[in-house]
Design a protein around this motif. Structure first.
Motif, short mmCIF file in Angstrom:
data_model
loop_
_atom_site.label_atom_id
_atom_site.label_comp_id
_atom_site.label_asym_id
_atom_site.label_seq_id
_atom_site.Cartn_x
_atom_site.Cartn_y
_atom_site.Cartn_z
N ARG A 25 53.35 2.73 128.10
CA ARG A 25 54.65 3.07 127.51
C ARG A 25 55.12 1.95 126.59
N HIS A 26 54.92 0.71 127.02
CA HIS A 26 55.33 -0.43 126.19
C HIS A 26 54.55 -0.47 124.89
N LEU A 27 53.25 -0.17 124.95
CA LEU A 27 52.44 -0.14 123.72
C LEU A 27 52.99 0.89 122.74
N ALA A 28 53.33 2.07 123.24
CA ALA A 28 53.85 3.12 122.37
C ALA A 28 55.22 2.75 121.82
N ASP A 29 56.10 2.23 122.68
CA ASP A 29 57.46 1.90 122.24
C ASP A 29 57.48 0.77 121.23
N SER A 30 56.53 -0.15 121.35
CA SER A 30 56.49 -1.31 120.45
C SER A 30 55.72 -1.02 119.16
N GLY A 31 55.05 0.14 119.11
CA GLY A 31 54.26 0.47 117.93
C GLY A 31 52.98 -0.35 117.81
N ARG A 32 52.50 -0.89 118.93
CA ARG A 32 51.30 -1.72 118.90
C ARG A 32 50.17 -1.09 119.72
N ILE A 33 49.94 0.20 119.51
CA ILE A 33 48.88 0.89 120.23
C ILE A 33 47.53 0.51 119.63
N PRO A 34 46.58 0.03 120.44
CA PRO A 34 45.24 -0.28 119.91
C PRO A 34 44.59 0.99 119.35
N HIS A 35 43.66 0.83 118.45
CA HIS A 35 43.02 2.01 117.88
C HIS A 35 42.08 2.68 118.88
N CYS A 88 55.66 12.85 121.47
CA CYS A 88 56.98 13.41 121.80
C CYS A 88 58.04 12.98 120.78
N ARG A 89 58.87 13.92 120.36
CA ARG A 89 59.90 13.63 119.37
C ARG A 89 61.15 13.01 119.97
N SER A 90 61.38 13.23 121.26
CA SER A 90 62.61 12.72 121.89
C SER A 90 62.34 12.24 123.30
N PRO A 91 61.56 11.15 123.46
CA PRO A 91 61.30 10.66 124.82
C PRO A 91 62.60 10.30 125.54
N ARG A 92 62.61 10.53 126.85
CA ARG A 92 63.81 10.29 127.65
C ARG A 92 63.46 9.45 128.86
N ASP A 93 64.15 8.35 129.01
CA ASP A 93 63.96 7.48 130.18
C ASP A 93 62.50 7.13 130.40
N GLY A 94 61.81 6.84 129.31
CA GLY A 94 60.43 6.43 129.41
C GLY A 94 59.45 7.54 129.74
N GLU A 95 59.85 8.79 129.54
CA GLU A 95 58.99 9.93 129.80
C GLU A 95 59.00 10.88 128.61
N PRO A 96 57.93 11.67 128.41
CA PRO A 96 57.99 12.72 127.40
C PRO A 96 59.11 13.69 127.75
N CYS A 97 59.80 14.21 126.73
CA CYS A 97 60.96 15.06 127.01
C CYS A 97 60.57 16.39 127.64
#
Length: 381
Positions: free
Chosen positions: A17-27, A52-61
């Protein structure tokens, strides 16, 4: 799907989740570890979270168009790669040829028991692998711009099944990655991947959950009786899929247990007439069920052999099984365990080859009489 569906891997979910939120996902990410721990489920949830377009509380909506497409396995920027088989020597087999079977398998087996895939695929007796044609298809899809999302995601299940040429072509793609493409490799045997592939991915090991964790989850999420949950968790040895299977087939296991105990008593008593009736019961089972019963018998004999060591932590028996084993185990020892294993293995192989079930079962039970007496004689001496 939510990360919370796999509570025993919370720390890994937090990292992804942190990788996705920070925009630093490895290839390229490798999720490795034993079968049945939820690796593919984690990969799917992560892919849904990324899209997901609108993640909520660290989960897919769960409600946006991307989430709904993920839940129906139809997201245009999510590509599944998995082992398949060639229908004939000219067939250029790729995953897309078997997408209907794949979707059914994902729905029925979210914890991805690899031993069940060939049957679901319809490839019994044929080798399954990821062929060279698949790597060429990956390259074509990866070179096209993402359709509705910022990222294209390739979920590769059992990448260790790639043939040599396919693996080398994937390596070339990983060495020259596309900016909008993420590869998630999900492997039960990452050590079998090319070392050069392992060096190009960010590896995450997903260990099996503990027995207590699985038992608590069965109780809280599936409403399983605590005693049954503890038994299923112990039998599963960290494999969540097996824990669910043991619980789901509890009725069959109870049936098998009763028949096994009756079979052993009658064999000890040398009651041939009763053994003949038992052999007919085994023969009346469908082939697959009779094979499962013989596998259960083999496991019970091994458990009884181990029971004699006096180490409760090594034994995986239900209360009913243990009550019987406390009296029966002494007849299964070093003198006859090898013979017992061979006879049950031979009977299983014969039934799998469509031999006459009554003849196979009766022959097994008559031999069982002799083997139990051998074990008893060794115990007395």
């Amino acid at each position: 799907m939510k990360f919370s569906d796999i509570p025993w891997h919370k720390s890994i979910a937090d990292s992804l989740r942190h990788l996705a939120d920070s925009g630093r996902i490895p290839h390229a990410i490798l999720l490795g570890g034993p079968s049945g721990t939820g690796k593919m489920l984690m990969a799917r949830i992560f892919a849904q979270y990324v899209h997901c377009r609108s993640p909520r509380d660290g989960e897919p909506c769960g409600v946006c168009p991307d989430c709904r497409q993920h839940q129906s396995f139809n997201h245009p920027d999510t590509h599944f790669i998995y082992p398949v088989y060639k229908k004939d020597s000219n067939h250029q087999a790729v995953a897309a040829d078997y997408i209907a079977q794949w979707k059914d398998f994902l729905r029925a087996h979210p914890y991805m028991e690899p031993e069940l895939w060939p049957s679901a695929l319809g490839s019994e007796g044929k080798q399954v692998m990821i062929y060279t044609f698949e790597s060429e298809a990956i390259l074509r899809k990866a070179s096209v711009t993402a359709f509705s999302s910022e990222k294209k995601i390739f979920l590769i299940w059992q990448p260790e099944k790639m043939n040599a040429e396919a693996a080398n072509k994937l390596l070339k793609i990983l060495e020259e990655p596309f900016a909008d493409t993420i590869f998630i490799l999900v492997s039960d045997a990452p050590e079998e991947l090319l070392p050069t592939i392992r060096s190009r991915v960010s590896s995450i090991f997903m260990p099996p959950p503990s027995t207590d964790t699985i038992a608590d989850w069965l109780v809280s999420s599936h409403g399983v009786d605590p005693e049954q949950a503890e038994y299923a968790a112990r039998m599963a040895e960290g494999n969540v899929a097996k824990a669910l299977d043991f619980e789901g087939q509890r009725g069959e296991k109870d049936e098998f247990g009763e028949l096994f105990r009756d079979m052993m008593r009658r064999a000890w008593q040398r009651d041939v007439a009763a053994l003949k009736e038992i052999s007919e019961k085994i023969a009346e089972m469908k082939r697959e069920k009779s094979i499962r019963f013989l596998a259960y018998c083999s496991r019970m004999l091994r458990e009884n052999f181990v029971y004699n060591f006096g180490e409760p932590s090594l034994v995986r028996l239900s209360p009913d099984e243990e009550a019987f084993s406390s009296r029966f185990a002494r007849f299964v020892n070093i003198v006859n365990i090898g013979g017992l294993e061979r006879e049950f293995s031979k009977a299983t192989a014969d039934i799998a080859r469509n031999a006459n079930g009554k003849i196979v079962a009766l022959d097994l039970l008559l031999r069982l009489m002799t083997l139990l007496r051998q074990g008893a004689a060794a115990y007395v001496s």
